[in-house]
Each structure stands twice: as structure tokens, then as C-alpha cells.
Design a protein around this motif. Structure first.
Motif, PDB file in Angstrom:
ATOM      1  N   ALA A  97       0.820  -1.211   0.000  1.00  0.00           N
ATOM      2  CA  ALA A  97       0.000   0.000   0.000  1.00  0.00           C
ATOM      3  C   ALA A  97       0.854   1.261   0.000  1.00  0.00           C
ATOM      4  O   ALA A  97       0.328   2.357  -0.208  1.00  0.00           O
ATOM      5  CB  ALA A  97      -0.921   0.007   1.218  1.00  0.00           C
ATOM      6  N   VAL A  98       2.157   1.099   0.213  1.00  0.00           N
ATOM      7  CA  VAL A  98       3.071   2.246   0.265  1.00  0.00           C
ATOM      8  C   VAL A  98       3.911   2.330  -1.001  1.00  0.00           C
ATOM      9  O   VAL A  98       4.001   3.385  -1.630  1.00  0.00           O
ATOM     10  CB  VAL A  98       3.991   2.160   1.509  1.00  0.00           C
ATOM     11  N   ARG A  99       4.520   1.212  -1.374  1.00  0.00           N
ATOM     12  CA  ARG A  99       5.403   1.201  -2.540  1.00  0.00           C
ATOM     13  C   ARG A  99       4.749   0.487  -3.705  1.00  0.00           C
ATOM     14  O   ARG A  99       4.031  -0.496  -3.533  1.00  0.00           O
ATOM     15  CB  ARG A  99       6.730   0.513  -2.205  1.00  0.00           C
ATOM     16  N   MET A 100       5.015   0.984  -4.911  1.00  0.00           N
ATOM     17  CA  MET A 100       4.526   0.331  -6.118  1.00  0.00           C
ATOM     18  C   MET A 100       5.298  -0.971  -6.344  1.00  0.00           C
ATOM     19  O   MET A 100       6.401  -1.149  -5.833  1.00  0.00           O
ATOM     20  CB  MET A 100       4.705   1.253  -7.320  1.00  0.00           C
ATOM     21  N   GLU A 101       4.711  -1.852  -7.142  1.00  0.00           N
ATOM     22  CA  GLU A 101       5.354  -3.126  -7.431  1.00  0.00           C
ATOM     23  C   GLU A 101       6.713  -2.891  -8.099  1.00  0.00           C
ATOM     24  O   GLU A 101       6.820  -2.152  -9.078  1.00  0.00           O
ATOM     25  CB  GLU A 101       4.462  -3.971  -8.344  1.00  0.00           C
ATOM     26  N   GLY A 102       7.755  -3.508  -7.546  1.00  0.00           N
ATOM     27  CA  GLY A 102       9.096  -3.378  -8.098  1.00  0.00           C
ATOM     28  C   GLY A 102       9.810  -2.097  -7.729  1.00  0.00           C
ATOM     29  O   GLY A 102      10.940  -1.863  -8.156  1.00  0.00           O
ATOM     30  N   GLU A 103       9.186  -1.244  -6.937  1.00  0.00           N
ATOM     31  CA  GLU A 103       9.765   0.048  -6.569  1.00  0.00           C
ATOM     32  C   GLU A 103      10.777  -0.122  -5.446  1.00  0.00           C
ATOM     33  O   GLU A 103      10.482  -0.741  -4.424  1.00  0.00           O
ATOM     34  CB  GLU A 103       8.651   1.008  -6.136  1.00  0.00           C
ATOM     35  N   ASP A 106      14.877   3.889  -3.045  1.00  0.00           N
ATOM     36  CA  ASP A 106      15.282   5.124  -3.734  1.00  0.00           C
ATOM     37  C   ASP A 106      14.177   5.604  -4.675  1.00  0.00           C
ATOM     38  O   ASP A 106      13.906   6.814  -4.769  1.00  0.00           O
ATOM     39  CB  ASP A 106      16.576   4.896  -4.521  1.00  0.00           C
ATOM     40  N   ASP A 107      13.540   4.657  -5.380  1.00  0.00           N
ATOM     41  CA  ASP A 107      12.443   5.020  -6.278  1.00  0.00           C
ATOM     42  C   ASP A 107      11.309   5.685  -5.490  1.00  0.00           C
ATOM     43  O   ASP A 107      10.745   6.704  -5.917  1.00  0.00           O
ATOM     44  CB  ASP A 107      11.900   3.789  -7.000  1.00  0.00           C
ATOM     45  N   TYR A 108      10.983   5.080  -4.356  1.00  0.00           N
ATOM     46  CA  TYR A 108       9.903   5.621  -3.525  1.00  0.00           C
ATOM     47  C   TYR A 108      10.256   7.014  -3.017  1.00  0.00           C
ATOM     48  O   TYR A 108       9.429   7.931  -3.057  1.00  0.00           O
ATOM     49  CB  TYR A 108       9.638   4.681  -2.346  1.00  0.00           C
ATOM     50  N   HIS A 109      11.494   7.169  -2.553  1.00  0.00           N
ATOM     51  CA  HIS A 109      11.951   8.468  -2.055  1.00  0.00           C
ATOM     52  C   HIS A 109      11.861   9.528  -3.152  1.00  0.00           C
ATOM     53  O   HIS A 109      11.368  10.641  -2.922  1.00  0.00           O
ATOM     54  CB  HIS A 109      13.379   8.346  -1.545  1.00  0.00           C
ATOM     55  N   ASN A 110      12.312   9.168  -4.357  1.00  0.00           N
ATOM     56  CA  ASN A 110      12.271  10.122  -5.474  1.00  0.00           C
ATOM     57  C   ASN A 110      10.837  10.455  -5.864  1.00  0.00           C
ATOM     58  O   ASN A 110      10.531  11.603  -6.223  1.00  0.00           O
ATOM     59  CB  ASN A 110      13.025   9.545  -6.675  1.00  0.00           C
ATOM     60  N   ARG A 111       9.949   9.462  -5.792  1.00  0.00           N
ATOM     61  CA  ARG A 111       8.536   9.716  -6.114  1.00  0.00           C
ATOM     62  C   ARG A 111       7.928  10.691  -5.110  1.00  0.00           C
ATOM     63  O   ARG A 111       7.149  11.585  -5.484  1.00  0.00           O
ATOM     64  CB  ARG A 111       7.760   8.392  -6.128  1.00  0.00           C
ATOM     65  N   GLN A 112       8.293  10.536  -3.850  1.00  0.00           N
ATOM     66  CA  GLN A 112       7.780  11.447  -2.825  1.00  0.00           C
ATOM     67  C   GLN A 112       8.322  12.866  -3.014  1.00  0.00           C
ATOM     68  O   GLN A 112       7.592  13.855  -2.832  1.00  0.00           O
ATOM     69  CB  GLN A 112       8.137  10.925  -1.437  1.00  0.00           C
ATOM     70  N   LEU A 113       9.592  12.976  -3.369  1.00  0.00           N
ATOM     71  CA  LEU A 113      10.168  14.303  -3.615  1.00  0.00           C
ATOM     72  C   LEU A 113       9.512  14.969  -4.823  1.00  0.00           C
ATOM     73  O   LEU A 113       9.260  16.178  -4.821  1.00  0.00           O
ATOM     74  CB  LEU A 113      11.686  14.197  -3.818  1.00  0.00           C
ATOM     75  N   HIS A 114       9.237  14.164  -5.865  1.00  0.00           N
ATOM     76  CA  HIS A 114       8.567  14.707  -7.050  1.00  0.00           C
ATOM     77  C   HIS A 114       7.162  15.190  -6.690  1.00  0.00           C
ATOM     78  O   HIS A 114       6.722  16.260  -7.148  1.00  0.00           O
ATOM     79  CB  HIS A 114       8.501  13.654  -8.151  1.00  0.00           C
TER      80      HIS A 114
END
Length: 352
Positions: A97-103, A106-114
Motif C-alpha cells: 500500500a506504500v510502494r509500487m510493485e518493483g519500486e 530510492d524510487d519511492y523516495h524520489n517519487r515522494q520528492l517529485h
């Protein structure tokens, strides 16, 4: 003498055994701490004053202050898993429910910054429009690319598209409209500003990858991912929010900028916090963790807390959950519902 020697040896053995027992417990605790679980753990974070992070050129001062509120979140381990059951404001959320599949992290952190950057941009437009300040649309900023599509070959991150086929475009909607009649294999002539130099580039239109095709959206395009409307604001504004991620501070960003743009100080000496995403029209959207943010605000001595009244995704609004949390912790803080930026402005004007 023999008896004393035996006692001494026994003491040494007990100390030795105790040392190993302590060492073993430390090792076990470290191992338990390091074992990840398929959950994210969160708890109330901080209330962060915005005046030092947002500066409008020649902006007015304020007696009180606006605050964003945060939650602290990390991958759960066995200790945090157990700790979460001791308070309703320590929450476990399934990893999926927090991270996308395969994320990755670092990907999650960058998505949050974006998401934070998008929130800041929307908040700036909403605040400037509400305050009657000037907003100039100057084109579309290129950020990232879809692999294998035309933009990747001709454009660079940081380019600003200012015209298509000689027709000036000011924003993403106008860019999409100018490309709407083109088909795969066609070329679009783009006027581009690259680090201050003007150039004309022909970019091929290519079909989007199948996984990016959605109903009612174009199936062909340039291949620019996460484009941003390039705007200039008068007076100038700067924002420095560090590593804080996500869109939930949009409302509070907008209020801080609005307050610096207008002559009247809307804080009237109060400490004002809240949460909620915001779009360019000033509409305030729901977010997660509102109960935890109420606790964070109360811990910081906040006087007023704004919460979204949007019920678009649920029968229960963030405002209703905020009221429930406020009653649970018995705070004197005022919980105020908002659907748009103007609701918060009018509430503060009436309170003043």
C-alpha cells in the motif's frame, strides 16, 4: 586460602557467564531490529514552521506562524511491529500500500520528492492567483523521458518547450492540444529554450508503451514524462524544504505564500497548522495520517488545525477523522474543515 581461591574462581565464572549473556542479548536484539517485515511503521512527527523555508520577495511579516505537519515512517521490524500495538497513533501499513510493485526505496523516495515539487508548484499558483499577484506562463519544462520515444533522442532534461509549429504554447494543456492531431511517425517542430539558447528541433511522435496507455488519453506522443509548466511569479518566491516528501503540505505552503503576498497578517499571532494537497485552482484534497498529524500539531502547541473535508474517496473525510483524534487526545486546538484555499483564508479573516 583454598576457600578464598574457590570463591574467586566462582565469581570470575559468574562474571564471564553474565558478560556472555549480555552479549548474546545484544546480538539477538540487533538481529531482531534488522529483520524487516512486510509493513511500514509510522507515528506522529513534527510541526515545521514555514516562514524560514518560504520567502516571497518584499513579503510582509507575520506575528504567528504557519506550520506543515509530518509523520515519521520507516520499514517495520519486530520491535516496531510490537510497539505499534501500544497506541492508535502508531500505525502499520502493508508494504504494497506504500510502494509500487518493483519500486525500490530510492524510487519511492524520489517519487515522494517529485510529489512535493508538484505540490509546491500548485500551491504557488493557487496562492498567487488568490492574492491577485502576477503569474506568467512561459512554456513546458522537460524533466524525464519515456525510453525509446522521440523526445529522448532530441531533447534534454531542463529544456523548455515554448512553441509547436511556430505557435506559442504556455502550458502542458496547450502543448497536448497542439499535438492532438498528429499520428505515429509524424514529426513535431518544437521551439526550445536550452540554457538560454533558442533552437528548433523536429521530434518524432511515437506510440506510448502498452502499459502507459489509458482510456481517454493519447496513444502517441513525444515521450516526455512528468513535464512541468514553466511559470514566472511576480514577486519572486523561493522555497527550501529539504527532504520532506509527498503532496500533503500543499495547503500550508499556499497559506504561507498568500500571507506574505497580502498586506494583512492572517495569523494574528496564532500558530496555525494543517494538512491537505492542493491543485492550481486552490482545491484541497485528502491525505493520509491525519490523526497522527493532529497529535504532532498538538504536541507543538498549535492553535488552529486545517483538515480537508473532501469525501471523494471515502465516506469519512479527513476533517471528521481529525475531529475524532482531537477528541481522543483532549486537545483545545481548533479543528477547521476546508474544501479550498479560500475557506482557510476566510476563517482566519473572520477570526481576526
Amino acid at each position: 586460602m583454598e576457600g578464598e581461591k574457590i570463591v574467586s574462581e566462582e565469581r570470575k565464572e559468574r562474571r564471564f557467564s553474565r558478560t556472555w549473556l549480555i552479549a548474546g542479548l545484544v546480538i539477538v536484539l540487533l538481529l531482531v531490529y534488522q529483520i524487516p517485515m512486510p509493513y511500514y511503521y509510522s507515528q506522529p512527527g513534527d510541526a515545521v514552521g514555514l516562514n524560514e523555508f518560504i520567502t516571497v520577495e518584499d513579503g510582509t511579516g507575520e506575528e504567528g506562524e504557519f506550520y506543515l505537519t509530518t509523520i515519521r515512517q520507516s520499514q517495520a521490524n519486530l520491535i516496531l511491529y510490537a510497539w505499534s500495538f501500544l497506541s492508535p497513533y502508531r500505525v502499520l501499513t502493508p508494504e504494497e500500500a506504500v510502494r509500487m510493485e518493483g519500486e525500490t526505496d530510492d524510487d519511492y523516495h524520489n517519487r515522494q520528492l517529485h510529489a512535493m515539487q508538484q505540490s509546491q508548484h500548485a500551491a504557488t499558483i493557487a496562492a498567487y492567483e488568490a492574492a491577485g499577484a502576477e503569474v506568467h506562463e512561459n512554456g513546458v519544462l522537460v524533466t524525464q523521458f519515456v525510453d525509446g520515444m522521440g523526445a529522448e533522442e532530441e531533447l534534454e532534461s531542463g529544456d523548455v518547450i515554448t512553441a509547436v509549429e511556430g505557435e506559442t504554447i504556455g502550458n502542458i494543456d496547450e502543448l497536448n492540444e497542439s499535438l492532438a492531431e498528429k499520428e505515429a511517425g509524424d514529426y513535431a517542430q518544437l521551439s526550445v529554450n536550452r540554457e538560454g539558447s533558442a533552437m528548433e528541433l523536429d521530434v518524432e511522435m511515437v506510440e506510448f508503451p502498452e502499459e502507459m496507455n489509458h482510456a481517454n488519453e493519447p496513444t502517441v506522443g513525444l515521450g516526455i514524462e512528468f513535464p512541468v509548466n514553466q511559470r514566472e511569479f511576480e514577486p519572486d518566491v523561493t522555497m527550501e524544504t529539504g527532504d520532506i516528501g509527498g503532496p500533503s503540505a500543499g495547503l500550508m505552503f499556499a497559506l504561507e505564500m498568500y500571507n506574505q503576498l497580502v498586506e494583512e497578517d492572517l495569523t494574528y499571532g496564532l500558530n496555525i497548522a494543517g494538512t491537505g494537497s492542493i491543485d492550481e485552482e486552490g482545491n484541497v484534497g485528502r491525505i493520509g495520517g491525519v490523526g497522527q498529524k493532529v497529535v504532532a500539531a498538538d504536541n507543538a502547541g498549535i492553535d488552529v488545525f486545517f483538515a480537508p473535508q473532501d469525501t471523494g474517496l471515502s465516506d469519512t473525510s479527513d476533517y471528521e477523522m481529525a475531529v475524532e483524534a482531537a477528541a481522543d487526545i483532549d486537545t483545545s486546538m481548533a479543528i477547521v474543515p476546508v474544501l479550498e484555499l479560500q475557506d482557510a483564508v476566510e476563517y482566519l479573516e473572520d477570526e481576526g
